[in-house]
Write an enzyme that holds these catalytic residues in place. Structure first.
Site, PDB file in Angstrom:
ATOM      1  N   CYS A 192      -5.755  -2.982   4.702  1.00 21.55           N
ATOM      2  CA  CYS A 192      -6.552  -1.760   4.510  1.00 21.55           C
ATOM      3  C   CYS A 192      -5.777  -0.535   4.972  1.00 21.55           C
ATOM      4  O   CYS A 192      -5.872   0.538   4.359  1.00 21.55           O
ATOM      5  CB  CYS A 192      -7.869  -1.866   5.274  1.00 21.55           C
ATOM      6  SG  CYS A 192      -8.891  -3.236   4.739  1.00 21.55           S
TER       7      CYS A 192
ATOM      8  N   ARG B 170     -12.424  -5.549  -1.865  1.00 21.23           N
ATOM      9  CA  ARG B 170     -11.653  -4.356  -2.256  1.00 21.23           C
ATOM     10  C   ARG B 170     -12.092  -3.934  -3.653  1.00 21.23           C
ATOM     11  O   ARG B 170     -11.584  -4.435  -4.657  1.00 21.23           O
ATOM     12  CB  ARG B 170     -10.154  -4.676  -2.238  1.00 21.23           C
ATOM     13  CG  ARG B 170      -9.679  -5.128  -0.896  1.00 21.23           C
ATOM     14  CD  ARG B 170      -8.179  -5.335  -0.856  1.00 21.23           C
ATOM     15  NE  ARG B 170      -7.847  -6.078   0.332  1.00 21.23           N
ATOM     16  CZ  ARG B 170      -7.769  -5.543   1.568  1.00 21.23           C
ATOM     17  NH1 ARG B 170      -7.992  -4.260   1.730  1.00 21.23           N
ATOM     18  NH2 ARG B 170      -7.480  -6.285   2.604  1.00 21.23           N
TER      19      ARG B 170
END
Lengths: 227, 69
Positions: free
Chosen positions: A55, A132
């Site tokens: 991330c 995601r």
């Protein structure tokens, strides 16, 4: 004996071509509503968790395309199931450790309302983290594209830019874009939808009148766009 | 809150918006003057209106008084 029932996990996904699910959410830049972005394109994306490695690389990547998205009248909005204080600490840490300022807001979706509405939660992957996901929402608030990536795979920022470019070119010019299209490449003109129009598209007359068109057959014709 | 903290203190963006609203202005005009993204202006205006620092007249907003600064 009473049993505590778990809250049902919505498995439904939003649908392309329909209004994106509305929301009001706390972010690192104040409380925002989806309607606050009306008139601009919006890339809404989720990430599994703050202070995690993939991330972090993605946030640096999103910050890297932020200016290019702005040039395309497109705002960025992140989301994870973390608190706003965690977001603030993480964004400050990214800037401190890498020198990258994160200029876009990030939703603190602790109650998972936005994540649930957008189908970001994939219990088969994680019961606590959002996957995601990327949602491209047009200036009218209509959901135009979705990308879902697993927890292990960071997203490709070039593809997100390419997707926004392709949608904007398609809208502006009433065309479609072929595989691996990049800005400046030829685009696909609408396929004839009647026998009569298909015959016209195949005719020598059409070929003569449309110099510069690249026609494989009546159903696949490309052209260049004016610069 | 982006414009007003929990103790009622205005943030820099909140102060900039109030300055921009000394005369009635649209959301777009406030965004142009403050150089804030339009979504932040819309979000901030909601806060300022809720706090009584700004009033809305049709599509225009205006600060309610110099005391708000």
């Amino acid at each position: 004996m009473t049993t505590v029932e778990e809250a049902p996990v919505a498995r439904g996904l939003p649908r392309l071509g329909e209004p994106a699910p509305d929301f009001e959410a706390v972010t690192t830049q104040g409380t925002v509503r989806l309607t606050d972005f009306r008139g601009s394109w919006l890339v809404l994306f989720s990430h599994p968790a703050d202070f995690t490695p993939v991330c972090t690389t993605e946030f640096i990547g999103f910050a890297g395309i932020y200016q290019k998205l702005q040039e395309r009248h497109t705002e960025l909005l992140g989301l994870s199931v973390d608190s706003v204080y965690s977001h603030i600490a993480w964004l400050r840490n990214i800037e401190d450790k890498t020198g990258t300022h994160i200029p876009f807001p990030v939703i603190a979706d602790l109650d998972k309302k936005v994540a649930t509405a957008y189908g970001m939660l994939m219990p088969g992957e994680s019961k606590t983290e959002a996957s995601r996901c990327v949602f491209v929402i047009d200036p009218e608030g209509v959901l135009r594209a979705m990308i879902y990536y697993p927890l292990t795979t960071g997203r490709n920022m070039d593809e997100i830019l390419r997707l926004v470019d392709a949608l904007q070119v398609a809208d502006k010019n009433k065309v479609a874009t072929p595989a691996n299209w990049r800005p400046g490449d030829k685009v696909i003109i609408p396929t004839p939808n009647t026998v009569e129009l298909a015959a016209e598209r195949s005719s020598q007359d059409f070929i003569k009148k449309t110099e510069g068109y690249d026609s494989v057959d009546w159903y696949l014709t490309k052209k260049s766009l004016a610069p | 809150m982006a414009c007003i903290s929990a103790d009622g203190t205005l943030s820099a963006s909140g102060r900039a918006m109030l300055v921009a609203l000394e005369r009635p202005a649209t959301e777009e005009e406030v965004a142009g003057v403050t150089r804030l993204p339009l979504f932040r202006v819309r979000s901030g205006l909601r806060e300022l209106v809720a706090a009584g620092l700004v009033s809305q007249q049709g599509g225009r907003f205006v600060a309610t008084g110099p005391q708000s600064l």
